[in-house]
Design an enzyme around this catalytic site. Structure first.
Site, PDB file in Angstrom:
ATOM      1  N   SER A 246       0.415  -4.875  -1.771  1.00  0.00           N
ATOM      2  CA  SER A 246      -0.044  -5.626  -1.583  1.00  0.00           C
ATOM      3  C   SER A 246      -1.943  -4.596  -2.210  1.00  0.00           C
ATOM      4  O   SER A 246      -1.627  -3.119  -2.019  1.00  0.00           O
ATOM      5  CB  SER A 246      -0.709  -5.532  -0.487  1.00  0.00           C
ATOM      6  OG  SER A 246      -1.120  -4.824   0.922  1.00  0.00           O
TER       7      SER A 246
ATOM      8  N   ALA B  92      -4.447  -0.577   0.561  1.00  0.00           N
ATOM      9  CA  ALA B  92      -3.355  -0.824  -0.105  1.00  0.00           C
ATOM     10  C   ALA B  92      -2.808  -0.831   0.579  1.00  0.00           C
ATOM     11  O   ALA B  92      -2.258   0.792   1.417  1.00  0.00           O
ATOM     12  CB  ALA B  92      -3.174  -0.409  -1.759  1.00  0.00           C
ATOM     13  N   ASP B  93      -1.216  -1.355   0.444  1.00  0.00           N
ATOM     14  CA  ASP B  93       0.492  -1.455   0.981  1.00  0.00           C
ATOM     15  C   ASP B  93       1.259  -1.255   0.402  1.00  0.00           C
ATOM     16  O   ASP B  93       1.829  -1.930  -0.882  1.00  0.00           O
ATOM     17  CB  ASP B  93       0.523  -1.721   2.766  1.00  0.00           C
ATOM     18  CG  ASP B  93       1.475  -0.777   3.752  1.00  0.00           C
ATOM     19  OD1 ASP B  93       1.039   0.288   3.954  1.00  0.00           O
ATOM     20  OD2 ASP B  93       2.373  -1.296   3.726  1.00  0.00           O
ATOM     21  N   THR B  94       2.733  -0.667   0.798  1.00  0.00           N
ATOM     22  CA  THR B  94       3.589  -0.870  -0.492  1.00  0.00           C
ATOM     23  C   THR B  94       4.674  -0.891   0.568  1.00  0.00           C
ATOM     24  O   THR B  94       4.755   0.211   1.459  1.00  0.00           O
ATOM     25  CB  THR B  94       3.845   0.321  -1.158  1.00  0.00           C
ATOM     26  OG1 THR B  94       2.384   0.294  -2.447  1.00  0.00           O
ATOM     27  CG2 THR B  94       5.111  -0.374  -2.622  1.00  0.00           C
TER      28      THR B  94
END
Length: 204
Positions: free
Chosen positions: A121, A84-86
Site C-alpha cells: 500500500s 506504506a506497508d507490504t
C-alpha cells in the site's frame, strides 16, 4: 539534479532503505520520520485492507508526533507525508516479518520452486489540508529452487527478519533465484512508483 518538488515538502514515514531508494530514484527530495506502532495489534482478514490500514496507522502516529512537537503549526508550506506497508501472501495466508529463525526458514523453503503474491500500500497525507489518499498494488513473484545453503546464508545474514514474508527480492543472495515478477518490481520492494506518483498528484 533538479528536484521534482520545489514547491512542496515530502516526509517519508518509513525506515525502509528500499523505500528511501525508490523515492530518491523518482527525483523527490524528502526527510524521513518513522512511526512507532504495534503492527501486530492491527488485524484485517484481507491483505489489501491490512496494508492500507497499517499505512494509515503509521501516518496517524507521525501526524500525532508532529502535532505534539508543534512542527505542523510552524510550517505553513504544503507538506505531504508518504507511508506504506507490504505483506506477502503465500497459499492464501498473510505473511509479515518472520519472528523466529524457524519461521523464516519455513517461509523461504515454501517459496522455493513456487510463487507468492506481494501486496503493498501507499498512503499520502496532505498535512496542510488533512486530506488523505491511499491505494494498493499487488505483484506475483515466481522462484526457482532455492538451495538449503542459500537459505542458511539468508538467515545468518539476518536480512529476512526485516522484510515482509522474509522476502527481499533485490538482495544479492535472493536475486539469482527469482524466476519472474508479474507486476512492478518497485511494488515488491515496498513502494510502487506509479501508485505513489498518482497519489502525490491527487494530494496536492
Amino acid at each position: 539534479m533538479a528536484t521534482k518538488n520545489p514547491s512542496f515538502k515530502i516526509i517519508l514515514g518509513s525506515s525502509s532503505k528500499a523505500r528511501e531508494q525508490i523515492l530518491a530514484e523518482m527525483g523527490y527530495e524528502f526527510t524521513i520520520m518513522t512511526a512507532d506502532i504495534d503492527e501486530k495489534s492491527i488485524r484485517r482478514e484481507k491483505p489489501e485492507d491490512l496494508v492500507v490500514t497499517l499505512a494509515e496507522a503509521k501516518a496517524d502516529a507521525i501526524v500525532q508526533r508532529l502535532l505534539t512537537d508543534g512542527s505542523l503549526e510552524a510550517d505553513a508550506s504544503t507538506t505531504l507525508l508518504i507511508t506504506a506497508d507490504t505483506v506477502v501472501v503465500y497459499r492464501g495466508t498473510i505473511r509479515e516479518k518472520p519472528t523466529s529463525e524457524k519461521e523464516a526458514r519455513e517461509f523461504i523453503k515454501g517459496y522455493s520452486g513456487s510463487h507468492a503474491a506481494v501486496v503493498g500500500s501507499v498512503v499520502v497525507t496532505n498535512l496542510v489540508t488533512g486530506k488523505r489518499y491511499g491505494g494498493w498494488e499487488s505483484a506475483e513473484v515466481y522462484f526457482l529452487e532455492i538451495p538449503d545453503e542459500v537459505i542458511d546464508n539468508l538467515i545468518d545474514d539476518g536480512i529476512t527478519f526485516n522484510v515482509a514474508g522474509g522476502l527481499m527480492l533485490e538482495y544479492p543472495l535472493t536475486l539469482p533465484f527469482v524466476d519472474a515478477v508479474v507486476g512492478s518490481a518497485d511494488s515488491v520492494m515496498g513502494l510502487s512508483k506509479a501508485l505513489t506518483e498518482k497519489l502525490i498528484k491527487e494530494a496536492l
